[in-house]
Design a protein around this motif. Sequence first.
Motif, short mmCIF file in Angstrom:
data_model
loop_
_atom_site.label_atom_id
_atom_site.label_comp_id
_atom_site.label_asym_id
_atom_site.label_seq_id
_atom_site.Cartn_x
_atom_site.Cartn_y
_atom_site.Cartn_z
N LYS A 1 -6.14 0.41 43.02
CA LYS A 1 -6.63 1.78 42.97
C LYS A 1 -6.07 2.49 41.74
N PRO A 2 -6.93 3.14 40.95
CA PRO A 2 -6.50 3.75 39.68
C PRO A 2 -5.36 4.75 39.81
N GLN A 3 -5.32 5.48 40.94
CA GLN A 3 -4.28 6.51 41.07
C GLN A 3 -2.86 5.93 41.18
N TYR A 4 -2.78 4.63 41.41
CA TYR A 4 -1.47 3.99 41.49
C TYR A 4 -0.98 3.51 40.12
N VAL A 5 -1.86 3.50 39.14
CA VAL A 5 -1.53 2.85 37.87
C VAL A 5 -0.47 3.61 37.09
N LYS A 6 -0.63 4.93 36.93
CA LYS A 6 0.34 5.68 36.13
C LYS A 6 1.75 5.65 36.72
N PRO A 7 1.93 5.80 38.02
CA PRO A 7 3.29 5.64 38.56
C PRO A 7 3.88 4.26 38.28
N ILE A 8 3.06 3.21 38.37
CA ILE A 8 3.54 1.86 38.06
C ILE A 8 3.95 1.76 36.60
N LEU A 9 3.14 2.34 35.70
CA LEU A 9 3.46 2.31 34.27
C LEU A 9 4.76 3.05 33.97
N ARG A 10 4.97 4.20 34.63
CA ARG A 10 6.20 4.97 34.39
C ARG A 10 7.42 4.18 34.85
N ILE A 11 7.30 3.52 36.00
CA ILE A 11 8.40 2.71 36.49
C ILE A 11 8.66 1.54 35.53
N MET A 12 7.59 0.90 35.09
CA MET A 12 7.73 -0.25 34.19
C MET A 12 8.37 0.18 32.87
N THR A 13 7.97 1.34 32.33
CA THR A 13 8.54 1.81 31.07
C THR A 13 10.03 2.08 31.22
N LEU A 14 10.43 2.70 32.33
CA LEU A 14 11.84 2.97 32.57
C LEU A 14 12.64 1.67 32.71
N LEU A 15 12.06 0.68 33.40
CA LEU A 15 12.74 -0.61 33.55
C LEU A 15 12.93 -1.29 32.19
N LEU A 16 11.92 -1.19 31.33
CA LEU A 16 12.03 -1.76 29.99
C LEU A 16 13.14 -1.08 29.19
N LEU A 17 13.23 0.24 29.30
CA LEU A 17 14.29 0.97 28.60
C LEU A 17 15.67 0.58 29.12
N ILE A 18 15.79 0.46 30.42
CA ILE A 18 17.07 0.07 31.02
C ILE A 18 17.48 -1.32 30.55
N GLN A 19 16.48 -2.25 30.53
CA GLN A 19 16.76 -3.60 30.07
C GLN A 19 17.21 -3.61 28.61
N LEU A 20 16.58 -2.80 27.78
CA LEU A 20 16.98 -2.69 26.37
C LEU A 20 18.42 -2.22 26.24
N TRP A 21 18.75 -1.16 26.97
CA TRP A 21 20.10 -0.59 26.86
C TRP A 21 21.15 -1.54 27.41
N ILE A 22 20.83 -2.27 28.47
CA ILE A 22 21.78 -3.26 29.01
C ILE A 22 22.06 -4.33 27.96
N ASN A 23 21.00 -4.81 27.32
CA ASN A 23 21.17 -5.83 26.28
C ASN A 23 21.97 -5.29 25.09
N GLN A 24 21.72 -4.02 24.74
CA GLN A 24 22.37 -3.44 23.58
C GLN A 24 23.86 -3.25 23.78
N PHE A 25 24.23 -2.78 24.98
CA PHE A 25 25.62 -2.43 25.24
C PHE A 25 26.34 -3.47 26.08
N ASN A 26 25.65 -4.61 26.33
CA ASN A 26 26.27 -5.72 27.09
C ASN A 26 26.84 -5.27 28.43
N LEU A 27 26.04 -4.45 29.12
CA LEU A 27 26.51 -3.93 30.41
C LEU A 27 26.44 -5.00 31.50
#
Length: 246
Positions: A220-246
Amino acid sequence: MNYILIYLIGFIATTVGTLAGGGGFISFPSMLLLGVPIHSAIGANKVSNTVSSFTSFWHLYRKGEVDWKESIWIMPVSVMGGVAGGMTATFMSASMLTVVASIFLVFGYIISFLGKGNFTNQKEKLPLNKYSFSGLFGIGMFDGMFGPGQGTLLFNLFGYLNLSYIKAVALVRLATVSSCMGAAVTYIASDKIIWSVTLCLMLGSVTGAQLGVRIAEKLKPQYVKPILRIMTLLLLIQLWINQFNL
């Protein structure tokens, strides 16, 4: 080398990537953990993404979900962006690339809130204007520089342009074919490909792409944007973990 695991990595990563992007953050580190050399892992991802993305795009094209005439210009723009990004990356350190990737992803996250639609417009065609051209070129450049997260950024762009979700899926796959094809040829020509690993990953990716595109047709289309926002945040978290070796 555990080829069954590599197949499963391709399957899971591409299923997720087809729906919302971000599959590269699953496949790439997983292959490194299995002991695949970094250049061979990148090359395997580029080859498998080229093939699997084309199969999912072709499935939606044959069903009439996307018009070839409205989307053909995506390919040269994405290729030019990818080339520009690859050339730029040669002058940047790994830490600087992480900063640039974070800026792109934060911008994509903001765009997801600014979009005019919610992936529900079934009639809107992809416009060729300053937003679509610069967005596709910039994301192609991001793919050339960094890679993982490119699909998620494209979904956010197409949401902003008020396209339907299923058309966005098709166009993301087409842009991925364009940006990965040149890189795949480069890695093949430089003899960086481990073909047994690449073929296993590609088989898993093709299977995952076909499952992902069929799930997308029912999502259902109305679920897509929340999924994208969650995915974008997860990608950012993964980047920062890799950068700072957390």
